[in-house]
Design a protein around this motif. Sequence first.
Motif, short mmCIF file in Angstrom:
data_model
loop_
_atom_site.label_atom_id
_atom_site.label_comp_id
_atom_site.label_asym_id
_atom_site.label_seq_id
_atom_site.Cartn_x
_atom_site.Cartn_y
_atom_site.Cartn_z
N ASN A 73 0.81 -1.21 0.00
CA ASN A 73 0.00 0.00 0.00
C ASN A 73 0.85 1.26 0.00
OD1 ASN A 73 -2.39 -1.35 -0.04
ND2 ASN A 73 -2.64 -1.41 2.17
N LEU A 80 -0.28 3.84 -2.39
CA LEU A 80 -1.62 4.37 -2.20
C LEU A 80 -1.57 5.60 -1.30
CD1 LEU A 80 -3.76 1.13 -1.67
CD2 LEU A 80 -3.60 2.53 -3.72
N ASP A 81 -2.40 6.56 -1.59
CA ASP A 81 -2.46 7.76 -0.76
C ASP A 81 -3.08 7.45 0.59
OD1 ASP A 81 -1.39 9.29 -2.78
OD2 ASP A 81 -3.34 9.80 -3.63
N ASP A 82 -2.55 8.11 1.61
CA ASP A 82 -3.15 8.03 2.93
C ASP A 82 -4.22 9.10 2.99
OD1 ASP A 82 -3.88 7.96 5.54
OD2 ASP A 82 -1.86 8.12 6.37
N VAL A 83 -5.49 8.66 2.99
CA VAL A 83 -6.58 9.63 2.94
C VAL A 83 -7.08 9.98 4.33
CG1 VAL A 83 -7.30 8.88 0.66
CG2 VAL A 83 -8.28 7.77 2.67
N GLY A 104 -7.15 5.05 -1.97
CA GLY A 104 -6.16 5.16 -0.90
C GLY A 104 -6.46 4.23 0.25
N HIS A 105 -5.65 4.38 1.31
CA HIS A 105 -5.90 3.59 2.53
C HIS A 105 -6.22 4.55 3.65
CE1 HIS A 105 -1.89 4.50 4.30
NE2 HIS A 105 -1.51 4.53 3.01
#
Length: 658
Positions: free
Chosen positions: A208, A211-214, A276-277
């Motif tokens: 991850n 992936l963006d940390d939202v 994202g995650h």
Amino acid sequence: MFKVQSIALTAALYGLLRAQTAFAAGCSPSYASNSNYEDGDWVSATTTTTTDIVYGASCTTGSTNCVNGYVTTGGVTTTATHNFQCVVPAFCSQAGFAPGIEYGKTAWAMMSATCSGTADAPQIAIPASWSEDGCPEQFSAGSDYDEDSLVHVKKSAYNMVYRCNKFPTSDWCSMAGYEPGSSQYWEQAWTELGSCTGTMSPTDSPSNVVLDDVGGCPDEFAASADYEEGDEVSNKGLVYQCKGWPQSQHCSQAGYTPGEEVGGVENWIHAWTVVGHCSGTIGPTSAPSHVQLTDMGGCPESWSAKSVEELYEEGDKVESNGLVFACKAWPFSGHCSQAGYEPLFNPATPDAWKDAWSLVGYCNGSIGPTAAPNFDVLATVGACPQEWVSGDQSAYAPDDKVSVTVSQLPLRKVVYKCKSWPSSNHCGQHAPNVFGGDLGWSLDGSCTGTTGPTSSPSFDSLGFISNPSGCPPEFSTGSSDYEAGDLVSTTVSLSPLRKVVYECRAWPNVGYCNQVGGSMDPGKTYGYLGWTLRGACEGTLAPTPAPQVYAGACTYIACTTASSCTPGAAAANTISGSTACSCGTGVTASSSCKQQTCVNTQINTYSSSATYVVGSISRRGTQKYVCRVAGWCNNSGYAPETTQYWTQAWSKSDTCPP
């Protein structure tokens, strides 16, 4: 038909191309109906052909090639073995497409005139390699493939790489009938990239990291929720966003839970995008404010069910929970008064109100009383015409005016004018001041009193017809045989008696003259389509001489062909076109002979009860017409010179002699 022709052309092109590269003489392995064949596979098959039997001159029974008294040639059966190559693999393994039979040419190309013995294995050319090293995973029927998925398919001597096409045809990559390289329609779902060897290097373990940390997680996905484009949900620490339309329609459907497989297939990827995650929950926001909404001042009345006379209209405003909503324009305004469309408050249909109302601002308190309404700003049109009454499509004509009472104390009325055609068709169906009234009516102004009586109508401006003098017969709704130029009269008043004359218009309008009993009658709403006003008339037409029936001899030569006749029989008569019995060389059987007989046939006037075939001739007066389409010629709707369609059934010919 196009597909079959295309496949046949493909097969022909393959045959021309590969005939140049056929391998050494000898027969390939025999075709087997239960085998799976791929593009380029070679087989051999034995075919049997028999030439046609041809009968020649007469002969003596027992002599060479004498059959039934005639010398015969042909009837020779030949058996030969040929090599064939598979050119359309989708059909090569199917029953009914074996090489050498009727439809075998669709799938197989004949590669040799004949063959014998056993052929050496062919040298198969391996296609150019694709742009990457190694082979991707092997295609597996039933697996779930997305756009740009890579697979390889094992051929007889090499592996071929394919890439799944872009959406929306990528949905077919996982479907039966679209298997890459072998099915009939595979090219609609896959693109061939080239050959490959070996395997592709393994990729790093997924993570991850990219992936963006939202931040906090939005609400968990709920199967019962209604999701729209752009909505975000979380599932197992990942955040998903509902795709745009039309994929967004799947976001609320069972089987599309983001991140989860159904039967080993990831359907969710067609509806959701991973953005994202997340961890934890999204922090609470401050209390909502109306800073960005318009302050509407005092609140209008809350939504309530309305009677037919009080329905909400475009622009009407209501209040709900401190917010102000405006009724949308027609046709959406038709929902504003319906149950289920109340702004904000209907759990059974939570979003239905958006189809009828627009949020326009917020309010506080109530709206102060306004002055009594007045008509100062609505121009007066004078006296009031008659009140509107319900009717059919012909009840009102364009520019007709009606009045509608809007208050009884004091009495106030407004005037509406019927719009031009075709909108005028609605004037009798919808009252001007109810929902749907604006389809046919437009507001013209206010009025007072009643319209005074007018003087009796006068024909001063409508001249009397001079030719003919007197009134022709009255128009009859029971007649359906009016022709171009026919004159009729209609009575417009009984005391005093006044009549006007109409003339049936020429083709193509003549067809409307016989659409009687409605708005097409002369003087009615659409009567102008078939009739032209000629003027006024008095009295009756002087009697004309009785019509003279055509007494001349109007005939044509009609020929028929018999499918059997007596060999050697002479022509039945001497009329041009009649022939003797013709049987061909050496044929004596009467059933194989033909004879044409022609006769002079009387040409009668057209009748819908007669039976016409192609080439039949009818007449109107002395004008002849030739039948072009038998089924239509017998239909009165295609009678010569009567409707706009008659030329589709008949052709105008010459005229009968005087």
